[in-house]
Enzyme design. Structure first.
Site, short mmCIF file in Angstrom:
data_model
loop_
_atom_site.label_atom_id
_atom_site.label_comp_id
_atom_site.label_asym_id
_atom_site.label_seq_id
_atom_site.Cartn_x
_atom_site.Cartn_y
_atom_site.Cartn_z
N SER A 1 0.81 -1.22 0.00
CA SER A 1 0.00 0.00 0.00
C SER A 1 0.84 1.27 0.00
O SER A 1 1.91 1.33 0.63
CB SER A 1 -0.87 -0.01 1.26
OG SER A 1 -1.42 1.26 1.48
N TYR B 1 -1.55 0.01 10.75
CA TYR B 1 -1.87 -0.61 9.46
C TYR B 1 -0.67 -0.51 8.53
O TYR B 1 -0.23 -1.51 7.94
CB TYR B 1 -3.09 0.09 8.83
CG TYR B 1 -3.28 -0.26 7.37
CD1 TYR B 1 -3.87 -1.46 6.98
CD2 TYR B 1 -2.87 0.62 6.35
CE1 TYR B 1 -4.04 -1.79 5.64
CE2 TYR B 1 -3.03 0.31 5.01
CZ TYR B 1 -3.61 -0.90 4.67
OH TYR B 1 -3.76 -1.22 3.34
N GLU C 1 0.15 3.65 1.73
CA GLU C 1 0.23 4.09 3.13
C GLU C 1 1.61 3.84 3.72
O GLU C 1 2.01 4.47 4.70
CB GLU C 1 -0.81 3.34 3.98
CG GLU C 1 -2.18 3.96 4.03
CD GLU C 1 -2.22 5.29 4.76
OE1 GLU C 1 -2.70 6.27 4.17
OE2 GLU C 1 -1.77 5.35 5.92
P1 NAP Z 1 -11.47 -4.37 1.92
O1 NAP Z 1 -12.63 -3.98 1.07
O2 NAP Z 1 -11.38 -3.86 3.30
O3 NAP Z 1 -11.41 -5.97 1.93
C1 NAP Z 1 -10.60 -6.66 2.84
C2 NAP Z 1 -10.90 -8.14 2.72
O4 NAP Z 1 -10.11 -8.85 3.69
C3 NAP Z 1 -12.36 -8.51 3.01
O5 NAP Z 1 -12.74 -9.55 2.16
C4 NAP Z 1 -12.30 -8.99 4.44
O6 NAP Z 1 -13.35 -9.86 4.80
C5 NAP Z 1 -10.97 -9.73 4.40
N1 NAP Z 1 -10.43 -10.03 5.73
C6 NAP Z 1 -10.28 -9.18 6.77
N2 NAP Z 1 -9.74 -9.81 7.83
C7 NAP Z 1 -9.56 -11.10 7.44
C8 NAP Z 1 -9.07 -12.25 8.09
N3 NAP Z 1 -8.66 -12.23 9.36
N4 NAP Z 1 -8.99 -13.41 7.38
C9 NAP Z 1 -9.42 -13.48 6.10
N5 NAP Z 1 -9.94 -12.41 5.44
C10 NAP Z 1 -10.00 -11.24 6.11
O7 NAP Z 1 -10.11 -3.96 1.19
P2 NAP Z 1 -9.86 -3.56 -0.35
O8 NAP Z 1 -10.08 -2.10 -0.50
O9 NAP Z 1 -10.55 -4.51 -1.22
O10 NAP Z 1 -8.28 -3.77 -0.43
C11 NAP Z 1 -7.73 -5.05 -0.76
C12 NAP Z 1 -6.31 -5.14 -0.22
O11 NAP Z 1 -5.51 -4.11 -0.80
C13 NAP Z 1 -6.17 -4.95 1.28
O12 NAP Z 1 -5.10 -5.76 1.72
C14 NAP Z 1 -5.82 -3.49 1.46
O13 NAP Z 1 -5.11 -3.30 2.65
C15 NAP Z 1 -4.95 -3.28 0.23
N6 NAP Z 1 -4.93 -1.94 -0.33
C16 NAP Z 1 -6.11 -1.31 -0.63
C17 NAP Z 1 -6.07 -0.06 -1.22
C18 NAP Z 1 -7.34 0.68 -1.56
O14 NAP Z 1 -7.27 1.88 -1.81
N7 NAP Z 1 -8.47 0.00 -1.64
C19 NAP Z 1 -4.84 0.54 -1.52
C20 NAP Z 1 -3.66 -0.15 -1.23
C21 NAP Z 1 -3.72 -1.41 -0.65
P3 NAP Z 1 -14.78 -9.28 5.34
O15 NAP Z 1 -15.54 -8.89 4.09
O16 NAP Z 1 -15.36 -10.43 6.05
O17 NAP Z 1 -14.49 -8.10 6.20
N1 GDD Z 2 -12.21 7.17 6.61
C1 GDD Z 2 -12.34 8.50 6.78
N2 GDD Z 2 -13.47 8.98 7.36
N3 GDD Z 2 -11.32 9.30 6.39
C2 GDD Z 2 -11.50 10.64 6.55
C3 GDD Z 2 -12.65 11.19 7.10
C4 GDD Z 2 -13.70 10.32 7.56
O1 GDD Z 2 -14.73 10.72 8.06
N4 GDD Z 2 -12.52 12.55 7.10
C5 GDD Z 2 -11.34 12.82 6.55
N5 GDD Z 2 -10.71 11.67 6.22
C6 GDD Z 2 -9.36 11.58 5.64
C7 GDD Z 2 -8.41 10.64 6.38
O2 GDD Z 2 -7.87 11.29 7.54
C8 GDD Z 2 -7.37 10.37 5.29
O3 GDD Z 2 -6.42 11.38 5.27
C9 GDD Z 2 -8.19 10.42 4.00
O4 GDD Z 2 -9.45 11.02 4.34
C10 GDD Z 2 -8.44 9.07 3.35
O5 GDD Z 2 -8.95 8.20 4.33
P1 GDD Z 2 -9.54 6.74 3.94
O6 GDD Z 2 -10.55 6.87 2.88
O7 GDD Z 2 -9.93 6.08 5.22
O8 GDD Z 2 -8.31 6.02 3.26
P2 GDD Z 2 -6.77 5.91 3.69
O9 GDD Z 2 -6.00 6.74 2.71
O10 GDD Z 2 -6.57 6.16 5.12
O11 GDD Z 2 -6.48 4.37 3.44
C11 GDD Z 2 -6.97 3.71 2.26
O12 GDD Z 2 -5.99 3.79 1.24
C12 GDD Z 2 -4.76 3.10 1.53
C13 GDD Z 2 -3.83 3.33 0.33
O13 GDD Z 2 -3.18 4.55 0.47
C14 GDD Z 2 -7.28 2.25 2.65
O14 GDD Z 2 -7.94 1.64 1.56
C15 GDD Z 2 -6.04 1.47 2.95
O15 GDD Z 2 -6.37 0.09 3.12
C16 GDD Z 2 -5.06 1.64 1.75
O16 GDD Z 2 -3.88 0.92 1.98
#
Ligand code: NAP
Ligand code: GDD
Length: 332
Positions: free
Chosen positions: A132, A156, A134
């Site tokens: 990520s 995280y 992050e």
């Molecule tokens: P998500 O919607 O939060 O999905 C996470 C998945 O992991 C869900 O299927 C969840 O199951 C499962 N999970 C959680 N805890 C588990 C456990 N203990 N054992 C088995 N499965 C478990 O995340 P996403 O946005 O699709 O992201 C996919 C991956 O990419 C994650 O690893 C995330 O950290 C990473 N990532 C995401 C982003 C982004 O912007 N979306 C960016 C960079 C990296 P439940 O449905 O039961 O909760």
């Molecule tokens: N969730 C959330 N809720 N974020 C907020 C809010 C709120 O009410 N208000 C402001 N924010 C700001 C957070 O402080 C952060 O700076 C930004 O919005 C994005 O927050 P999220 O959407 O929660 O995403 P993230 O950037 O912290 O993390 C996501 O992206 C990562 C990749 O950079 C997640 O999907 C991570 O799993 C992923 O790795």
């Protein structure tokens, strides 16, 4: 022979899009879902209904990344050609509340998969590790590339850094094919409802339809590089089709503040956002990541991958989907 893919995190946003992609490419797809007291397969329920018709289906297996023997058993039994490790406790703010659990699932969970493959001598298995942006945390440079030092700012992000380094270590030490996709934020109508983009677009749709009045948010100044999830899962697949494993940044190259996202979303429904946004301290983080902006030139050069959906289009796709969703709810 059909290739076998195992996907962890199938019930999440990325898992659901990736499973669709893999099935369309003719893979036998196995997905790990965890036990929940309520239904948690809404994002993939349509797949078996559609795919059964074409003779393909998603095979779902109960599993949990915190359980080594379960992971070992699944990997030994299926002997997948490709594993996509997408499962994680993926919410940054929540990781401050449950740091140990986050480290166990998001960090050690990846290690459990690498060890299971090594133990079973599966020399043919290729692994995608969901790393990520992050991990850049309090980023030492803008934009961030594969060479930017990691500086995590949350449990995280620290857990993802551990998994990222384990992936690299197993690649070097045991000659395993493990690639890290360093994905920047990517969104869609299937995005979890507590991530900021979907929280905003769901709120905008409900405000437009008179179902609510205020959206409570935290830091509006944070900047993120937001892309479109269906495009990002294609990059995951491409990484495992290369001759050798490597690490790739996947991003759009643009950055926008949370406030800009709010403005665009309210513009679409022609409502003044200032009347409907309240700042709530609960949504601030103990330590924040101020700016993420990715340099995806390596992915463009080697994978031939490029983002297509623009920031404006992304906001529009999400607002439209939420309006349709809540309109349907009203009619029920
Ligand atoms: P998500 O919607 O939060 O999905 C996470 C998945 O992991 C869900 O299927 C969840 O199951 C499962 N999970 C959680 N805890 C588990 C456990 N203990 N054992 C088995 N499965 C478990 O995340 P996403 O946005 O699709 O992201 C996919 C991956 O990419 C994650 O690893 C995330 O950290 C990473 N990532 C995401 C982003 C982004 O912007 N979306 C960016 C960079 C990296 P439940 O449905 O039961 O909760
Ligand atoms: N969730 C959330 N809720 N974020 C907020 C809010 C709120 O009410 N208000 C402001 N924010 C700001 C957070 O402080 C952060 O700076 C930004 O919005 C994005 O927050 P999220 O959407 O929660 O995403 P993230 O950037 O912290 O993390 C996501 O992206 C990562 C990749 O950079 C997640 O999907 C991570 O799993 C992923 O790795």
């Amino acid at each position: 022979m059909k290739k076998k893919a195992l996907v962890t995190g199938i019930t999440g946003q990325d898992g659901s899009y990736l499973v669709e992609l893999l099935l369309s490419k003719g893979y036998d797809v196995y997905g790990i879902k965890r036990r929940s007291s309520s239904f948690n397969t809404q994002r993939v329920d349509h797949i078996n209904q559609d795919e059964h018709v074409k003779g393909q289906k998603l095979n779902m297996i109960f599993g949990d990344l915190s359980d080594s023997s379960n992971i070992n058993h699944i990997i030994r039994t299926i002997r997948p050609d490709e594993i996509y490790n997408l499962a994680a406790q993926s919410h940054v703010r929540v990781s401050f509340d449950i740091p140990e659990y986050t480290a166990d699932v998001t960090g050690l969970g990846a290690l459990r998969i690498f060890e299971a493959i090594r133990e079973a001598d599966l020399n043919h298995t290729r692994v995608y590790q969901a790393s990520s942006s992050e991990m850049y945390g309090d980023a030492v440079e803008v934009p961030q590339s594969e060479n930017t030092p990691l500086n995590p700012m949350s449990p995280y992000a620290s857990s993802k850094v551990f998994a990222y380094h384990m992936a690299r270590n197993y690649r070097i030490a045991y000659n395993m094919f493990i690639s890290n996709g360093i994905l920047f934020n990517h969104e869609s109508p299937r995005r979890g409802e507590t991530f900021v983009t979907h929280k905003i677009t769901r709120g905008v749709a409900q405000i437009k339809l008179g179902l609510m009045d205020k959206i409570y948010l935290g830091n509006l100044d944070a900047k993120r590089d937001w892309g479109y999830a269906p495009e990002f899962v294609e990059a995951m697949w491409l990484m495992l089709q290369q001759e050798s494993p490597d690490d790739f940044v996947i991003a759009t190259g643009e950055t926008h503040t949370v406030k800009e996202f709010v403005e665009r979303a309210f513009d679409i429904v022609k409502i003044d956002w200032k009347k409907h946004i309240e700042i709530d301290k609960r949504y601030f983080r103990p330590s924040e990541v101020n700016i993420l902006q990715g340099d995806y030139s390596k992915a463009k050069k080697i994978l031939g991958w490029e983002p297509k959906v623009t920031f404006d289009e992304l906001v529009r796709i999400m607002v439209k989907a939420d309006l349709e969703y809540f309109e349907k709810q009203i009619k029920k």
